[in-house]
Structure formats: C-alpha cells, structure tokens
Design an enzyme around this catalytic site. Structure first.
Site, short mmCIF file in Angstrom:
data_model
loop_
_atom_site.label_atom_id
_atom_site.label_comp_id
_atom_site.label_asym_id
_atom_site.label_seq_id
_atom_site.Cartn_x
_atom_site.Cartn_y
_atom_site.Cartn_z
N LYS A 1 10.18 10.71 29.54
CA LYS A 1 9.70 12.12 29.40
C LYS A 1 9.51 12.44 27.79
O LYS A 1 9.81 11.51 26.92
CB LYS A 1 11.09 12.84 29.90
CG LYS A 1 11.01 13.04 31.23
CD LYS A 1 12.16 13.85 31.97
CE LYS A 1 11.74 14.07 33.67
NZ LYS A 1 12.77 14.89 34.21
N ARG B 1 17.19 8.43 37.78
CA ARG B 1 15.60 8.32 38.31
C ARG B 1 14.71 7.84 37.15
O ARG B 1 14.39 8.31 36.17
CB ARG B 1 15.26 9.76 38.56
CG ARG B 1 14.22 10.09 39.17
CD ARG B 1 13.81 11.51 39.56
NE ARG B 1 12.67 11.64 40.10
CZ ARG B 1 11.51 12.07 39.29
NH1 ARG B 1 11.67 11.92 38.04
NH2 ARG B 1 10.41 12.46 39.75
#
Ligand code: 7PJ
Length: 282
Positions: free
Chosen positions: A226, A260
């Site tokens: 991210k 995740r």
C-alpha cells in the site's frame, strides 16, 4: 536479557502465532493498483491460486471491485461475471477457504450460494441488504473501517481520536450484526489501512494495534504494497516487498490473526521465522 530482546513478542503467545492465517489477494479487476488485469482470465487466476497454495496460503481473497483511491464503480453484473465463475472454479478444484471482497448484497448472496467461506466488506455491511444476506447465511464476515468513500477518502482524513473513533465504529457495527442474529463468532475486524487515513494514521494504527484486541474478536491487517509503504519509502508498487513484510510481521506481533497479502511465499516465511523466535522465549 529477555527485557531487551524482542519485548513485543513476550506478550504474544505461541498459540496465537500458530493460528495466524495468511490471506492471499487475488484481484480480478482490470484496474487494480498492483496486479490489475493480470488475473482476469480464469486459467491465469487458477495458476496463481495453485502457486499461493504451494506457498502456504490459508485463505484466498477474490476481489472484483477495485477500492483503491479514485477507482471507478463496477456494475453488479460485471462484478458477478468476474468473481463467481472463478469462485466456482477454485472451489471445484482446491480444498481452500475463499473470501469474497465485495460490498454488494447481490454479489454476497450469489457468492455464498456458490461456496464462499467468508465475505470481506470494506463498507462493513452498511450497504443496502448486506447485513440481511449475511444474517441468512453461516459465513464469516470481515468488517473493515473506512472513513469516507474510495473516490475521496484520501483528501484530508480527520479524526477526533483515531483509535477510539475506529473502536466506536466497530462497536456500532458489531451491535447491528448481533441485532440481526449474526453472532460474534463469525466476525473479524479490520481497521482499514489506507481507507481514509493519512500516512501518520496508518503507522499509528500499527503501533497501537493491540488496542483493537479489547473487542475480543480476530483482527485482520491489510498493508501489502500500500501507499503507506510507497509514500514513506518513495518506492513504486513492485518495490514494496521489504516494507510490506515489515508491516506484516509487526501486525502479527501486535495481535493480528489474518494478514492480507500479495506476496504469500515471503509472508509465510517471515511468520515462520517469527514463530521460531517465539518458541525460544520464556
Ligand atoms: C483491504 C481490503 C484491506 C480488507 C482492499 C488493496 C486495496 N479488505 N480490500 N482490508 N484492502 N479487509 O488491496 O490495496 O486493507 S483493496
């Protein structure tokens, strides 16, 4: 000596570490930020699943709707056509838990009837009909916190008290779920890294992650590749592995039960190293 060596791990039981699950991301959106378009045909997606299985994945998370900042909306029909045939193909070939990353009740309903084990909803079942679909099923559900909507959430996010605000949101969503008959055993919580959070907010969530444990539910952390890593290190998406692994290891140390990730093999290795260290403590 144990005071100075891996303090964080002292509070982490080996029992917890042995239960940690790695969730592998399988994006079937044409515009996903990190693997967009790569797995949009079923054969390629199935090869990716096979690879993740060889590398020790516990859950596959299929996403047919990109939620990255600025992403375009996907119609229900398009999302169903992307996700459902792949879900069926995976379930008929492999013995693996499958999660569906969706915020649409129709997609949830269809996915559950095709064997999905879990629904992962970045809107935490706030969209019309979603909570009822889950209530009528027996699947697990991940409730994620997001401030705002994907299109605008990264423009100046603001909190009175970040952690408290997220915990209050979780309490409210858990209450709604319980009222509809979804019992707590089915619920997983996720503070939503990158969803209406500044760079500092994201690192504060990781630093104070143990505070989320007061709700006594399993916690999911999704930091993989991210911009909290890219913006900090000034790295492009394909250069964020070291940063992603650092956040994954720390999230597990801080109490996350599900991680995740895009990079299953490397994350499983990192967690196994953490386990070997934890075994030597005490
Ligand atoms: C997350 C997610 C996350 C959960 C996405 C991306 C954007 N679901 N779906 N948590 N992120 N539960 O993978 O970068 O952090 S899509």
């Amino acid at each position: 000596m144990s005071d100075i060596v891996f303090n964080a791990l002292e509070h982490q039981t080996l029992a917890h570490l042995n239960k940690v699950q790695v969730m592998g991301i399988l994006n079937v959106t044409p515009d996903s930020f990190s693997d967009g378009g790569k797995f949009s045909n079923i054969d390629d997606a199935l090869k990716q699943v096979e690879l993740m299985l060889e590398n020790g994945v516990d859950i596959i998370d299929i996403g047919g709707e990109s939620t990255r900042p600025g992403a375009v909306d996907v119609t229900t029909t398009d999302e169903i056509n992307r996700v459902i045939p792949l879900l069926k193909a995976i379930k008929s070939r492999f013995d693996i838990s499958v999660s569906i990353d969706t915020s649409k009740s129709v997609v949830m309903d269809e996915a559950i009837s095709c064997g999905a084990d879990m629904i992962n909803d970045v809107y935490a079942l706030q969209n019309s009909g979603c909570i009822d679909v889950i209530a009528q099923s027996d699947v697990s559900v991940c409730l994620m916190h997001m401030q705002g909507k994907p299109r605008t959430m990264q423009s100046n996010p603001h909190y009175k008290n970040l952690i408290e605000d997220i915990i209050n949101f979780f309490k409210q969503r858990i209450h709604c779920c319980e009222q509809k008959g979804i019992n707590k055993e089915r619920i997983i919580l996720d503070p939503g890294f990158g969803f209406g959070k500044t760079l500092a907010h994201n690192y504060q969530m990781l630093a104070q992650f143990p505070l989320f444990k007061q709700l006594n539910l399993p916690l999911l952390a999704g930091t993989s590749r991210k911009s909290m890593i890219g913006n900090l290190l000034k790295r492009e998406v394909d250069e964020r592995l070291a940063g992603s692994l650092t956040t994954a290891v720390v999230a597990v140390q801080q109490g996350a039960s599900i991680i995740r990730v895009h990079d299953v093999k490397e994350t499983v290795d990192a967690i196994n190293v953490l386990k070997a260290i934890a075994e030597q403590i005490n």
